[in-house]
Design a protein around this motif. Structure first.
Motif, PDB file in Angstrom:
ATOM      1  N   ALA C 307       0.814  -1.221   0.000  1.00  0.00           N
ATOM      2  CA  ALA C 307       0.000   0.000   0.000  1.00  0.00           C
ATOM      3  C   ALA C 307       0.846   1.269   0.000  1.00  0.00           C
ATOM      4  O   ALA C 307       0.350   2.346  -0.335  1.00  0.00           O
ATOM      5  CB  ALA C 307      -0.913   0.003   1.220  1.00  0.00           C
ATOM      6  N   PHE C 308       2.125   1.146   0.355  1.00  0.00           N
ATOM      7  CA  PHE C 308       2.970   2.342   0.394  1.00  0.00           C
ATOM      8  C   PHE C 308       3.129   2.967  -0.990  1.00  0.00           C
ATOM      9  O   PHE C 308       3.322   4.166  -1.129  1.00  0.00           O
ATOM     10  CB  PHE C 308       4.318   2.027   1.028  1.00  0.00           C
ATOM     11  CG  PHE C 308       4.211   1.805   2.501  1.00  0.00           C
ATOM     12  CD1 PHE C 308       4.346   2.865   3.382  1.00  0.00           C
ATOM     13  CD2 PHE C 308       3.935   0.553   3.013  1.00  0.00           C
ATOM     14  CE1 PHE C 308       4.211   2.678   4.744  1.00  0.00           C
ATOM     15  CE2 PHE C 308       3.796   0.349   4.361  1.00  0.00           C
ATOM     16  CZ  PHE C 308       3.929   1.411   5.243  1.00  0.00           C
ATOM     17  N   PRO C 345     -10.076  12.668  -3.614  1.00  0.00           N
ATOM     18  CA  PRO C 345     -10.091  11.211  -3.765  1.00  0.00           C
ATOM     19  C   PRO C 345      -8.689  10.675  -3.957  1.00  0.00           C
ATOM     20  O   PRO C 345      -7.801  11.367  -4.497  1.00  0.00           O
ATOM     21  CB  PRO C 345     -10.960  10.993  -5.006  1.00  0.00           C
ATOM     22  CG  PRO C 345     -10.892  12.256  -5.763  1.00  0.00           C
ATOM     23  CD  PRO C 345     -10.623  13.370  -4.784  1.00  0.00           C
ATOM     24  N   GLY C 346      -8.469   9.459  -3.519  1.00  0.00           N
ATOM     25  CA  GLY C 346      -7.130   8.880  -3.676  1.00  0.00           C
ATOM     26  C   GLY C 346      -7.201   7.368  -3.623  1.00  0.00           C
ATOM     27  O   GLY C 346      -8.232   6.782  -3.280  1.00  0.00           O
ATOM     28  N   VAL C 347      -6.103   6.752  -3.978  1.00  0.00           N
ATOM     29  CA  VAL C 347      -6.006   5.295  -3.968  1.00  0.00           C
ATOM     30  C   VAL C 347      -6.173   4.756  -2.550  1.00  0.00           C
ATOM     31  O   VAL C 347      -6.731   3.700  -2.315  1.00  0.00           O
ATOM     32  CB  VAL C 347      -4.640   4.875  -4.537  1.00  0.00           C
ATOM     33  CG1 VAL C 347      -4.446   3.383  -4.413  1.00  0.00           C
ATOM     34  CG2 VAL C 347      -4.505   5.311  -5.976  1.00  0.00           C
ATOM     35  N   THR C 348      -5.682   5.520  -1.577  1.00  0.00           N
ATOM     36  CA  THR C 348      -5.716   5.055  -0.193  1.00  0.00           C
ATOM     37  C   THR C 348      -6.832   5.724   0.595  1.00  0.00           C
ATOM     38  O   THR C 348      -6.732   5.902   1.801  1.00  0.00           O
ATOM     39  CB  THR C 348      -4.367   5.329   0.496  1.00  0.00           C
ATOM     40  OG1 THR C 348      -4.139   6.743   0.464  1.00  0.00           O
ATOM     41  CG2 THR C 348      -3.234   4.634  -0.210  1.00  0.00           C
ATOM     42  N   GLY C 349      -7.866   6.116  -0.091  1.00  0.00           N
ATOM     43  CA  GLY C 349      -8.987   6.762   0.592  1.00  0.00           C
ATOM     44  C   GLY C 349      -8.954   8.264   0.383  1.00  0.00           C
ATOM     45  O   GLY C 349      -7.907   8.838   0.058  1.00  0.00           O
ATOM     46  N   SER C 350     -10.112   8.913   0.579  1.00  0.00           N
ATOM     47  CA  SER C 350     -10.163  10.356   0.321  1.00  0.00           C
ATOM     48  C   SER C 350      -9.573  11.101   1.514  1.00  0.00           C
ATOM     49  O   SER C 350      -9.639  10.651   2.659  1.00  0.00           O
ATOM     50  CB  SER C 350     -11.591  10.801   0.044  1.00  0.00           C
ATOM     51  OG  SER C 350     -12.313  10.769   1.246  1.00  0.00           O
TER      52      SER C 350
END
Lengths: 263, 344, 388
Positions: C307-308, C345-350
């Motif tokens: 996830a990093f 918005p983002g890959v790891t949550g907004s």
């Protein structure tokens, strides 16, 4: 044998029943010696007879199994090598042990500073007392080196010297300790006859000049005959003969066990 | 007499030039250069004091970074502002939670604690020789690591110890560095240094000359630990945030490399070793990000600098095992003399 | 001797020449990750993700009509090196913002230097909520804090797994594991649960039989195990716990987000839960994640390692968004705009920053391992979060 001189004030060293066993194997058995000041004692005997063991026991490098050692009326039977050196026994080693990375003069000064302590603060602050002391060390060391014709090597590393010079440097270093008793372990080993003769003369000279008492371990018979006032012959860790050189030479047991083979 | 005076003049001139260069770097070099210069100063103290222990006595300690850690934590705890103490170190003993020391006394206390620890462990460790002492001192390093990670009330355990006041600057670091260099130099050329080196070269012969080998090793170890602790304190106030793992094998390896490249026993070597390795690794670190020479473009290769440094180190050990200087010292006068002979 | 001196002089000259700066019209962002050393397994993917984001942004026309330029140095997992690199970013490269690192020590070696130059530093992966207070005003997190993920884990355990009692095992060797365990315990007991036994180990331990013996002696057995571990040890721990016949759910934080867990623990990894930034899975992940994975694979020929990668990616978008809204590349305006980020918005949550808080409000992904596969069990925004 100067038995008549054995008054306690003149006796420098008194060794009684000195014994050493390595894992049950007797390397030295009931070794006795009484040394008066100014004597030069020779110890001879075949390889493995226990000669160097005597030295290592006297200087505390080996722990003895049995016996007692009294030096200058002080019991040093169980003393550590550095204490024994402090009391005045200097020595050389059969396999030369110089401070290889240090210069010749450094080797000699390392021995001299035994008698004169320095203060750490004085050294760090480079106080005048410290500077004078260092200067005096250097001067005395050079004088000593000159005595053994090593003055031109004073600043070279000790290990850069020839084998004979290294042996002589080791003697200088032992003398620099200003000992009362000097133990020389095969001082002419590996030298040619000319060099050996020179060393013999030097030993005589330091004996006279520094009022030393000396024990020499040697294989070189002519040398022993020339400088020693008394001889001990060791074989299998025991004294098999003792006395004036000319008497010992003619002792049948000595001829059989040692000289016979050499001759 | 003339020799004395010329030595003093050369030394003073060298110190003068050093501070002039420092002043120029400080004034015109910027913050990046300043950090390098401070880093060099701290590494100088570390390597010179390690040389006193490892080079002079021949007992190769691999645990000195433990003393660095002790100095760093001690000084950090003593100088931490009281407001931070109550939040970051709430369980500190009362006598520590109420004080906030100035920089210099804290650094000195850090060094002293390191020295006392060195004395205590040295009494048993200094009897060992050769590889045994390396292994035993490395054990000490591991013990320090475990104590630091478990002594939560003092060190915050494994958590980052942050908020250490940034007191370290070019001047205080380099004054310490030159002081340490001078003191260790004086020790080397006194009876104390000769005893250490004599015992290193031949322990049996040294003892036969009345040298108390144990005492002289202990002296070297303790003085060395003191300065290493000081360097740790300076480092703590330079980096300002660290944790126990900052003081472990990679730091040990870096200091040992500088020492060995310079030459065990040579202080000139230590100075050159620190400068050489710092500057070389800085160049390589910048180069590994990729660069172009005309049409030739070298892409970024991270890690290349460590690999090149490691290869150089191995080659160095193979071809020059005694380091750049062995245990000899740079003689400026001889250097000039030789140059004259060449040109004239 | 003379040769040595000349050699040194030559090196010094090369060095000074190499220090020369370079100017350009791009917007420069300083990127600091440890590409080598102990931190490389987390920071490498982060760096790749960040580069991918910058590439995408530039392909779409850049920011404010300018290209984003990521100026990067290798921190080498070494505080001294990081300090020098941060100084270079400030001084030579004149970056307008900095980001990077997944470890508190490393962040603290760089962030104060950025702050001194009045530049923000955003850590993409260091989850300690205590960090920002050490560097007030200039240090932001783009990931959730450990208090948030621990609270999410506690709430999910209590509500969904119906766990009433927990066993706690904590790695004493890391700030991350210490805090995570502490926050979990705080929230779990607050909910009404009880921690029946708390035990510890040290990073790098290989044998956990002592801890497991104590765990097995517990009567009744706890409903769940919360094991606060880093990525290097968790596989071994799970394997040994399962080999001892303990089948209860095992819960942990984003330290579990490593392929090593299933590689080492094998079947034993089933019934393991963990909180992380997002499920990096081509099929099971969210649409943003699927798009990211495809782009990442196209760029690097490999799926995101963990996830990093997504965190690095999101951090660059976060900065680009702030610069866009600030309508300026001025560091001060970037900082102000960053603080007002809302629902990005983002890959790891907004990401949303509440006023005055440098830690974003972010959903936590709860991952569940069943039948040898990762599943997104839930996305949790915790109701209550322990104080940092």
């Amino acid at each position: 044998m100067p038995v008549d001189m054995s008054q306690s004030s003149h006796v420098l060293l008194e060794v009684k029943n000195l014994s050493k066993s390595f894992r049950g194997l007797m390397a030295l058995q009931n070794y006795n010696v009484q040394l008066t000041e100014g004597e030069i004692l020779g110890i001879i005997g075949p390889n493995g007879a226990g000669k160097s063991t005597v030295f290592n026991l006297l200087t505390g490098h080996l722990n003895l199994t049995k016996g007692s050692i009294v030096f200058r009326n002080i019991d040093i039977t169980h003393a550590a090598p550095e204490e024994i050196a402090g009391l005045g026994i200097g020595r050389t080693f059969q396999n030369i042990r110089l401070f290889g990375s240090m210069s010749c003069i450094g080797n000699v000064i390392a021995a001299m500073q035994m008698k004169e302590r320095q203060s750490l603060l004085g050294a760090i602050l480079n106080l005048s007392h410290f500077r004078e002391q260092e200067k005096r060390f250097a001067m005395q060391a050079r004088t000593l080196l000159a005595l053994f014709n090593l003055q031109e090597h004073a600043d070279s590393p000790a290990l850069s010297l020839s084998y004979g010079d290294q042996r002589r440097l080791e003697i200088v270093r032992a003398v620099a300790l200003k000992p009362r008793l000097l133990l020389l372990d095969e001082p002419t080993a590996g030298m040619n006859p000319h060099e050996s003769a020179e060393v013999i003369n030097l030993i005589k000279r330091i004996h006279d000049e520094y009022h030393l008492t000396i024990i020499i371990i040697e294989h070189n018979m002519p040398l022993v005959m020339k400088v020693c006032s008394r001889l001990q012959v060791l074989n299998y860790g025991e004294i098999i003969a003792e006395g004036k050189p000319e008497n010992v030479r003619n002792d049948p047991r000595v001829i059989e066990s040692y000289l016979g083979r050499v001759g | 007499m003339r020799r004395d005076r010329s030595t003093a003049i050369v030394s003073l001139a060298a110190i003068g030039i050093t501070f002039l260069v420092l002043w120029l770097l400080h004034s015109f070099g910027g913050y990046y250069i300043e950090r390098i210069v401070i880093g060099i100063g701290i590494n100088l103290i570390l390597v010179i004091s390690l040389n006193l222990a490892n080079g002079f006595t021949g007992l190769f300690s691999l645990g000195h970074i433990g003393f660095m850690a002790i100095g760093a934590y001690a000084s950090a705890i003593l100088t931490l502002p009281l407001s931070l103490k109550s939040t970051n170190l709430p369980d500190l003993p009362v006598f520590l939670s109420k004080i906030q020391m100035p920089f210099l006394p804290a650094v000195l206390v850090g060094g002293l604690i390191a020295m006392v620890v060195a004395l205590l462990i040295g009494l048993s460790l200094m009897r060992l020789t050769g590889p045994y002492i390396s292994v035993a001192t490395m054990g000490f390093l591991v013990i320090v690591q475990v104590v630091l990670t478990n002594w939560d009330s003092m060190t915050r355990g494994a958590r980052t110890f942050a908020g250490v006041p940034e007191y370290t600057n070019v001047w205080n670091v380099w004054i310490w560095a030159i002081l340490v260099l001078y003191i260790v130099w004086r020790i080397k050329f006194s009876s104390f240094g000769r005893k250490m080196m004599a015992a290193r070269d031949n322990e049996i012969a040294a003892r036969s000359l009345g040298i108390n080998v144990m005492a002289s090793r202990l002296l070297a170890f303790c003085i060395s630990a003191f300065f290493t602790g000081v360097a740790g304190a300076l480092w703590a106030h330079f980096i300002t945030a660290f944790s126990p793992k900052s003081f472990y094998f990679s730091q040990t390896f870096s200091v040992v490399t500088m020492l060995v490249v310079g030459g065990l026993g040579s202080l000139s070597g230590s100075v050159v070793g620190v400068m050489l390795i710092t500057i070389l690794s800085e160049i390589l670190r910048n180069a590994e990000r990729g660069f172009s020479i005309g049409p030739l473009v070298i892409p970024e290769v991270y890690g290349a600098s460590q690999v090149i440094m490691a290869v150089l180190f191995v080659l160095f050990i193979v071809f020059r095992p005694r380091g750049l200087f062995g245990d000899a010292e740079l003689d400026v006068r001889r250097f000039f003399k030789k140059e004259k002979e060449v040109s004239g | 001797m003379k040769k040595t001196v000349l050699f040194l002089a030559a090196i010094l000259v090369i060095f000074l020449v190499s220090c020369g700066g370079s100017g350009s019209k791009n917007i420069k962002l300083g990127m600091l990750y440890n590409m080598t050393g102990s931190q490389a397994s987390l920071d490498g993917p982060s760096s790749n993700g960040a580069k991918l984001a910058a590439k995408e942004i530039n392909a779409a026309g850049g920011v404010l009509g300018k290209q984003l330029e990521l100026v990067s140095y290798d921190g080498k997992s070494d505080a001294e090196t990081i300090g020098k690199a941060a100084a270079q970013l400030v001084e030579k490269d004149k970056v307008v913002a900095m980001f990077g690192f997944s470890d508190s020590d490393m962040v603290m070696a760089a962030a104060p230097i950025a702050a001194k130059a009045k530049i923000v530093f955003i850590t993409s992966g260091a989850t300690s909520p205590k960090l920002p207070s050490q560097v007030p005003d200039y240090l932001f997190l783009s990931c959730f804090g450990d208090n948030v993920q621990a609270a999410a884990a506690a709430e999910y355990s209590w509500n969904t797994l119906n766990a009433k009692s927990a066993y706690l095992l904590i790695d004493k060797g890391m700030e991350y594991t210490l805090l995570l365990g502490k926050y979990f315990q705080e929230r779990f007991t607050e909910l009404g649960g009880s921690v029946v036994l708390e035990d510890t180990y040290q990073t790098g331990d290989k044998d956990f039989s002592a801890q497991i013996t104590k765990l097995k002696a517990l009567k009744p057995a706890p409903d769940m195990l919360f094991i606060s571990s880093g990525p290097d040890d968790i596989g071994t721990i799970v394997k040994q716990v399962r080999d001892a016949g303990i089948t209860s759910p095992i819960f942990g934080g984003d330290g579990y987000d490593t392929p090593l867990l299933m590689e080492i623990a094998g079947k034993g990894a089933n019934n393991v839960y963990y909180t992380t930034h997002s499920l990096m899975d081509k099929n099971a992940g969210s649409p943003e994640v699927q798009k990211f994975i495809a782009a990442y694979e196209a760029e690097y020929n490999t799926a995101p390692e963990n996830a990093f990668a997504g965190l690095g990616y999101d951090t660059v978008y976060l900065l680009a968004d702030a610069i866009k809204r600030a309508n300026s590349a001025d560091p001060k305006k970037i900082r102000e705009a960053l603080q007002t980020t809302k629902d990005l918005p983002g890959v790891t949550g907004s990401i949303t920053f509440e006023p005055g808080s440098p830690i974003p409000q972010k959903g936590v992904a709860i991952i569940e391992i069943q039948d040898d596969a990762l599943k997104l069990a839930a996305e949790v925004v915790p109701e209550k979060v322990p104080a940092p």
